[in-house]
Design a protein around this motif. Structure first.
Motif, PDB file in Angstrom:
ATOM      1  N   TYR A 164       0.622  -1.365   0.115  1.00  0.00           N
ATOM      2  CA  TYR A 164      -0.263  -0.119   0.242  1.00  0.00           C
ATOM      3  C   TYR A 164       0.746   0.850   0.555  1.00  0.00           C
ATOM      4  O   TYR A 164       0.849   2.416  -0.626  1.00  0.00           O
ATOM      5  CB  TYR A 164      -1.005   0.000   1.113  1.00  0.00           C
ATOM      6  N   VAL A 165       1.948   1.204   0.561  1.00  0.00           N
ATOM      7  CA  VAL A 165       2.243   2.562   0.816  1.00  0.00           C
ATOM      8  C   VAL A 165       3.335   2.876  -0.533  1.00  0.00           C
ATOM      9  O   VAL A 165       3.659   3.315  -0.987  1.00  0.00           O
ATOM     10  CB  VAL A 165       3.858   2.371   2.356  1.00  0.00           C
ATOM     11  N   PHE A 166       3.610   1.714  -1.115  1.00  0.00           N
ATOM     12  CA  PHE A 166       4.493   1.893  -2.053  1.00  0.00           C
ATOM     13  C   PHE A 166       3.638   2.651  -3.606  1.00  0.00           C
ATOM     14  O   PHE A 166       3.576   2.647  -4.830  1.00  0.00           O
ATOM     15  CB  PHE A 166       5.029  -0.099  -3.015  1.00  0.00           C
ATOM     16  N   ALA A 167       2.214   1.329  -3.249  1.00  0.00           N
ATOM     17  CA  ALA A 167       1.115   1.692  -4.829  1.00  0.00           C
ATOM     18  C   ALA A 167       1.169   3.292  -4.377  1.00  0.00           C
ATOM     19  O   ALA A 167       0.291   4.136  -5.273  1.00  0.00           O
ATOM     20  CB  ALA A 167      -0.136   1.126  -4.364  1.00  0.00           C
ATOM     21  N   THR A 168       0.532   3.791  -2.747  1.00  0.00           N
ATOM     22  CA  THR A 168       0.242   5.374  -3.179  1.00  0.00           C
ATOM     23  C   THR A 168       1.872   6.515  -2.766  1.00  0.00           C
ATOM     24  O   THR A 168       0.878   7.576  -2.875  1.00  0.00           O
ATOM     25  CB  THR A 168      -0.554   5.583  -1.136  1.00  0.00           C
ATOM     26  N   THR A 169       2.817   5.960  -3.201  1.00  0.00           N
ATOM     27  CA  THR A 169       3.913   6.469  -3.363  1.00  0.00           C
ATOM     28  C   THR A 169       4.201   7.564  -1.313  1.00  0.00           C
ATOM     29  O   THR A 169       4.897   8.690  -1.905  1.00  0.00           O
ATOM     30  CB  THR A 169       4.388   7.055  -4.094  1.00  0.00           C
ATOM     31  N   ASP A 170       4.664   6.499  -0.969  1.00  0.00           N
ATOM     32  CA  ASP A 170       4.543   7.767   0.400  1.00  0.00           C
ATOM     33  C   ASP A 170       6.065   7.091   1.186  1.00  0.00           C
ATOM     34  O   ASP A 170       6.970   6.589   1.585  1.00  0.00           O
ATOM     35  CB  ASP A 170       3.632   5.996   1.662  1.00  0.00           C
ATOM     36  N   LEU A 171       6.793   8.856   0.542  1.00  0.00           N
ATOM     37  CA  LEU A 171       7.992   9.181   0.689  1.00  0.00           C
ATOM     38  C   LEU A 171       8.475   9.054   1.673  1.00  0.00           C
ATOM     39  O   LEU A 171       9.378   9.536   2.075  1.00  0.00           O
ATOM     40  CB  LEU A 171       8.169  10.283  -0.497  1.00  0.00           C
TER      41      LEU A 171
END
Length: 247
Positions: free
Chosen positions: A59-66
């Motif tokens: 999820y954090v990769f799919a939403t690009t949580d930098l």
């Protein structure tokens, strides 16, 4: 918040792996038979928590949580969604989390489905699986945290390694891990049978479908990897792919 949930799920899965190991070991003794009753449900919950942690990472990769260090180092906002998701396992920490997820889910499926083994052998098998998993949990949580936060938050991420930006990456590691890591259950079966000294035709029949299932995924994964390395990357791609497969 999602990263913290993933890390919490990972810690709880590690704690349950320790409980699974303890329950399985003491369940083989006369005084600990009652404790052995918790091993199957603990194995199932442990696998689900590991899966939850991995889904949080996706999820954090799919939403690009930098704000998550791993995302900032291995993705950026302009990537196609398929490569954002594949970036979750296209790095050391993410691939290790995929590793323990497969191990946890393998133990969970055995605990849920397998009914042909004697209960003592099953306890020893699940204890063996928990023992191996626990080592990887400790390594992830202490030395290779996939949910580490980054401050200050960068404006953009570094992006995925260009060599990994191929559809083969989306299918190769997951299927390969289902095969390679799925075979860990064969090791645990063997440990369980050796501990209880219940090695015979019934044990072989119980073990066979789990080994064949892992072998099928391993074949699919290596086939996808060979196509990716030798066809998509060209014959020069052997230097990138072969060391991983040989290991």
């Amino acid at each position: 918040m999602i990263a913290e949930l993933g890390l919490a799920a990972l810690w709880m899965a590690a704690a349950l792996a320790a409980l699974q190991l303890t329950g399985g070991a003491f369940g083989l003794t006369e005084r600990g038979e009652t404790l052995g009753g918790v091993v199957r449900p603990v194995a199932v919950v442990q696998g689900l928590l590991a899966l939850a942690a991995f889904l949080c990472l996706i999820y954090v990769f799919a939403t690009t949580d930098l704000s998550v260090k791993l995302v900032a180092e291995n993705s950026h906002s302009m990537k196609p969604l398929i490569f954002k998701i594949a970036g979750a396992w296209g790095n050391h920490e993410g691939s290790m989390l995929l590793w323990v997820t497969v191990m946890g889910m393998a133990g969970a499926f055995v605990a849920l489905i397998e009914r042909r083994l004697p209960e003592r052998t099953m306890l020893a098998t699940l204890a063996g699986q928990a023992f191996v998993s626990l080592g990887f949990y400790v390594f992830l949580l202490i030395a290779s945290n996939p949910f580490e936060r980054l401050s200050p938050v960068p404006i953009e991420g570094n992006g995925l390694n260009p060599l990994l930006q191929d559809l083969g990456l989306a299918f190769h590691p997951p299927t390969l891990y289902l095969g390679y890591v799925g075979l860990s259950i064969a090791f645990s079966f063997a440990i369980g049978a050796l501990v209880t000294r219940e090695v015979g035709p019934a044990f072989a029949r119980a073990m066979r479908p789990w080994v064949l299932g892992a072998w099928i995924f391993l074949t699919v994964g290596i086939t996808a990897g060979s196509y990716w390395a030798y066809y998509e990357l060209g014959w020069g791609g052997w230097w990138f792919w072969d060391p991983v497969e040989n290991a």
